[in-house]
Design a protein around this motif. Structure first.
Motif, PDB file in Angstrom:
ATOM      1  N   THR A   1      13.185  30.642  70.582  1.00 21.35           N
ATOM      2  CA  THR A   1      13.447  32.007  71.074  1.00 21.35           C
ATOM      3  C   THR A   1      12.470  32.477  72.141  1.00 21.35           C
ATOM      4  N   LYS A   2      11.393  31.730  72.392  1.00 15.22           N
ATOM      5  CA  LYS A   2      10.430  32.111  73.419  1.00 15.22           C
ATOM      6  C   LYS A   2      10.318  31.004  74.466  1.00 15.22           C
ATOM      7  N   GLN A   3      10.088  31.389  75.707  1.00 17.51           N
ATOM      8  CA  GLN A   3       9.898  30.425  76.787  1.00 17.51           C
ATOM      9  C   GLN A   3       8.461  29.892  76.752  1.00 17.51           C
ATOM     10  N   PRO A   4       8.230  28.660  77.269  1.00 15.30           N
ATOM     11  CA  PRO A   4       6.875  28.094  77.250  1.00 15.30           C
ATOM     12  C   PRO A   4       5.842  28.973  77.961  1.00 15.30           C
ATOM     13  N   GLU A   5       6.263  29.714  78.979  1.00  9.38           N
ATOM     14  CA  GLU A   5       5.316  30.593  79.671  1.00  9.38           C
ATOM     15  C   GLU A   5       5.037  31.872  78.881  1.00  9.38           C
ATOM     16  N   GLU A   6       5.787  32.078  77.806  1.00 10.06           N
ATOM     17  CA  GLU A   6       5.573  33.263  76.971  1.00 10.06           C
ATOM     18  C   GLU A   6       4.732  32.982  75.729  1.00 10.06           C
ATOM     19  N   LEU A   7       4.661  31.705  75.342  1.00 14.35           N
ATOM     20  CA  LEU A   7       4.009  31.365  74.077  1.00 14.35           C
ATOM     21  C   LEU A   7       3.320  30.015  74.183  1.00 14.35           C
ATOM     22  N   GLU A   8       2.046  29.981  73.786  1.00  8.92           N
ATOM     23  CA  GLU A   8       1.281  28.743  73.687  1.00  8.92           C
ATOM     24  C   GLU A   8       0.972  28.471  72.219  1.00  8.92           C
ATOM     25  N   LEU A   9       1.263  27.249  71.776  1.00  8.97           N
ATOM     26  CA  LEU A   9       1.033  26.859  70.385  1.00  8.97           C
ATOM     27  C   LEU A   9      -0.143  25.888  70.289  1.00  8.97           C
ATOM     28  N   TYR A  10      -1.045  26.178  69.364  1.00 13.57           N
ATOM     29  CA  TYR A  10      -2.168  25.293  69.043  1.00 13.57           C
ATOM     30  C   TYR A  10      -2.077  25.024  67.543  1.00 13.57           C
ATOM     31  N   LEU A  11      -1.810  23.765  67.184  1.00 15.41           N
ATOM     32  CA  LEU A  11      -1.461  23.431  65.809  1.00 15.41           C
ATOM     33  C   LEU A  11      -2.479  22.456  65.214  1.00 15.41           C
ATOM     34  N   ALA A  12      -3.033  22.834  64.078  1.00 14.72           N
ATOM     35  CA  ALA A  12      -3.998  21.979  63.386  1.00 14.72           C
ATOM     36  C   ALA A  12      -3.364  21.473  62.096  1.00 14.72           C
ATOM     37  N   ASP A  13      -3.065  20.188  62.069  1.00 13.60           N
ATOM     38  CA  ASP A  13      -2.364  19.559  60.944  1.00 13.60           C
ATOM     39  C   ASP A  13      -3.376  18.713  60.171  1.00 13.60           C
ATOM     40  N   LEU A  14      -4.198  19.375  59.353  1.00 16.26           N
ATOM     41  CA  LEU A  14      -5.344  18.704  58.746  1.00 16.26           C
ATOM     42  C   LEU A  14      -4.955  17.724  57.650  1.00 16.26           C
ATOM     43  N   LYS A  15      -3.700  17.744  57.191  1.00 18.93           N
ATOM     44  CA  LYS A  15      -3.230  16.756  56.218  1.00 18.93           C
ATOM     45  C   LYS A  15      -2.255  15.760  56.857  1.00 18.93           C
ATOM     46  N   ARG A  16      -2.083  15.866  58.170  1.00 20.81           N
ATOM     47  CA  ARG A  16      -1.252  14.928  58.936  1.00 20.81           C
ATOM     48  C   ARG A  16       0.158  14.795  58.360  1.00 20.81           C
ATOM     49  N   SER A  17       0.757  15.932  58.010  1.00 20.09           N
ATOM     50  CA  SER A  17       2.046  15.834  57.335  1.00 20.09           C
ATOM     51  C   SER A  17       3.146  16.690  57.936  1.00 20.09           C
ATOM     52  N   GLU A  18       2.830  17.601  58.840  1.00 21.25           N
ATOM     53  CA  GLU A  18       3.836  18.595  59.184  1.00 21.25           C
ATOM     54  C   GLU A  18       4.065  18.802  60.678  1.00 21.25           C
ATOM     55  N   PHE A  19       3.025  19.023  61.474  1.00 27.83           N
ATOM     56  CA  PHE A  19       3.206  19.556  62.821  1.00 27.83           C
ATOM     57  C   PHE A  19       3.577  18.508  63.868  1.00 27.83           C
ATOM     58  N   HIS A  20       3.658  17.241  63.478  1.00 23.17           N
ATOM     59  CA  HIS A  20       4.000  16.197  64.458  1.00 23.17           C
ATOM     60  C   HIS A  20       5.357  16.433  65.098  1.00 23.17           C
ATOM     61  N   VAL A  21       6.259  17.116  64.403  1.00 24.20           N
ATOM     62  CA  VAL A  21       7.600  17.361  64.933  1.00 24.20           C
ATOM     63  C   VAL A  21       7.562  18.260  66.168  1.00 24.20           C
ATOM     64  N   PHE A  22       6.478  19.029  66.332  1.00 19.47           N
ATOM     65  CA  PHE A  22       6.374  19.951  67.465  1.00 19.47           C
ATOM     66  C   PHE A  22       5.533  19.392  68.614  1.00 19.47           C
ATOM     67  N   LYS A  23       5.076  18.177  68.473  1.00 19.82           N
ATOM     68  CA  LYS A  23       4.096  17.625  69.406  1.00 19.82           C
ATOM     69  C   LYS A  23       4.588  17.603  70.848  1.00 19.82           C
ATOM     70  N   ASN A  24       5.861  17.301  71.071  1.00 16.65           N
ATOM     71  CA  ASN A  24       6.380  17.169  72.428  1.00 16.65           C
ATOM     72  C   ASN A  24       7.054  18.432  72.951  1.00 16.65           C
ATOM     73  N   SER A  25       6.945  19.512  72.237  1.00 17.66           N
ATOM     74  CA  SER A  25       7.506  20.767  72.721  1.00 17.66           C
ATOM     75  C   SER A  25       6.688  21.270  73.903  1.00 17.66           C
ATOM     76  N   PRO A  26       7.340  21.802  74.943  1.00 19.00           N
ATOM     77  CA  PRO A  26       6.590  22.343  76.084  1.00 19.00           C
ATOM     78  C   PRO A  26       5.722  23.547  75.722  1.00 19.00           C
ATOM     79  N   HIS A  27       5.980  24.162  74.590  1.00 20.50           N
ATOM     80  CA  HIS A  27       5.153  25.283  74.139  1.00 20.50           C
ATOM     81  C   HIS A  27       3.822  24.807  73.563  1.00 20.50           C
TER      82      HIS A  27
END
Length: 369
Positions: free
Chosen positions: A181-207
């Motif tokens: 729902t947000k454009q990459p220029e509207e939102l920057e994501l910084y994701l810390a996946d300390l158990k290496r189990s969840e955020f990999h699915v978002f790794k290639n998102s332009p956000h």
């Protein structure tokens, strides 16, 4: 004699225990149950008169019957901390059953007693009401319908729940919704996946600007965000505004999400940086989501917890953990089979069913192979 003041009315009762009824036209049994809950939750003010104790209880303003629920509206006496109501949510569950919500502000509250629970459902972004919300955080469906709030107004979120309770699925639905729902220029994501189990699915998102898996990788991310907050603060000073949203140009929202933040509790370098975000991030459009399987009292006893104003509590192991997350019992009563069901604390307390979004479906929506 004991004087019991119910709202504006003052009722005289004997020490022996005369039953005190409440105004509002409800059946006697319900009047007694409501008053019992007020008493057990200690939602009263006790004052000494010349000869007697005077107890001022909540005034019951109304009672309505609907097809699927009963609603009771009441006002707390001046001087009663509304947090006491949330802490004793369990008392009202014992009195009226598990299917209740309590909503309200600092003094007036509505308790909704529903006939049945909430059904599980699949995620569909097109169903979610998003109009007019700058940074939508999808919560799920309560008995009243969709629950979505604006993270601009409530910038920091705590999510806690046992393994298999639905916590990770909720994080997936929240971040997926933001990306869709947000454009990459509207939102920057910084994701810390300390158990290496969840955020990999978002790794290639332009956000997504960073996905890190340990505290060594997280440190430069936090240092960058800290410098960016300083820069944004300087811009607010320069243009004489109190919030970056009021600047003559747009800056992107920054969202930092940390899964299993409890792994950082002994780190004296990183935790102060995280606490700084919760303390000053709102005016700078820097938001934080932290999640953990079991809430850690030592981690959350600092200023961090008080700034995490919105909380989602999925199934907890016991009432001690529930109280750490919510300042109230109740999350321990969620059943194992009620995956995705949470106690949602935001302007009151209510049960909400989070949407189910599988990893495979998230990949399809994000067009990941």
């Amino acid at each position: 004699m004991i004087l019991l003041a119910l709202g504006a009315a003052c009722v005289v009762a004997s020490i022996g225990g005369t039953v005190v009824t409440l105004s509002g036209g409800k059946p006697a049994a319900e009047k007694d149950t409501l008053h019992t809950c007020f008493t057990r939750a200690r939602l009263f003010i006790r004052q000494r008169s010349e000869k007697d104790w005077v107890y001022t209880y909540p005034s019951v303003n109304g009672h309505e019957t609907f097809e699927d629920r009963q609603e009771y509206t009441f006002t707390l006496p001046i001087g009663v901390d509304p947090e006491r109501l949330h802490k004793h949510f369990w008392v009202f569950e014992q009195g009226f059953g598990p299917h209740i919500d309590i909503e309200g502000d600092s003094s007036m509250f509505t308790m909704k007693v529903f006939n049945k629970g909430i059904s599980q459902f699949a995620y569909n972004v097109s169903d979610i009401p998003l109009e007019g919300i700058h940074l939508p955080i999808v919560v799920g469906k309560s008995r009243s319908g969709w629950e979505v709030y604006d993270m601009v107004e409530n910038p920091h979120l705590l999510i806690a729940g046992e393994t298999g309770s639905g916590k990770s699925t909720q994080l997936r639905a929240i971040i997926t919704t933001l990306i869709l729902t947000k454009q990459p220029e509207e939102l920057e994501l910084y994701l810390a996946d300390l158990k290496r189990s969840e955020f990999h699915v978002f790794k290639n998102s332009p956000h997504t600007r960073a996905v890190v898996n340990d505290k060594n990788e997280l440190q430069p991310v936090l240092e960058y965000i800290s410098l960016e907050m300083q820069r944004r603060g300087d811009l607010c000073d320069k243009y004489e505004v109190s919030n970056v949203i009021d600047l003559p140009f747009k800056l992107p929202f920054i969202l930092l999400a940390i899964d299993e933040v409890a792994l950082l509790k002994k780190d004296k370098k990183l935790m102060p940086l995280i606490e700084d975000i919760t303390a000053i991030g709102r005016a700078l459009s820097v938001q934080l989501i932290i999640s953990m399987q079991r809430p850690d009292a030592k981690l959350l006893e600092s200023g961090l917890k008080s700034n995490l104003t919105v909380r989602m509590a999925f199934k907890h192991a016991d009432d001690v953990n529930s109280r750490i997350t919510l300042n109230a019992s109740g999350a321990e009563d969620i059943k194992d089979e009620e995956r995705g069901l949470m106690l949602f604390k935001h302007n009151g307390m209510k049960k909400v069913q989070g949407p189910f979004l599988s990893l495979m479906e998230a990949k399809k929506l994000l067009k990941r192979p």
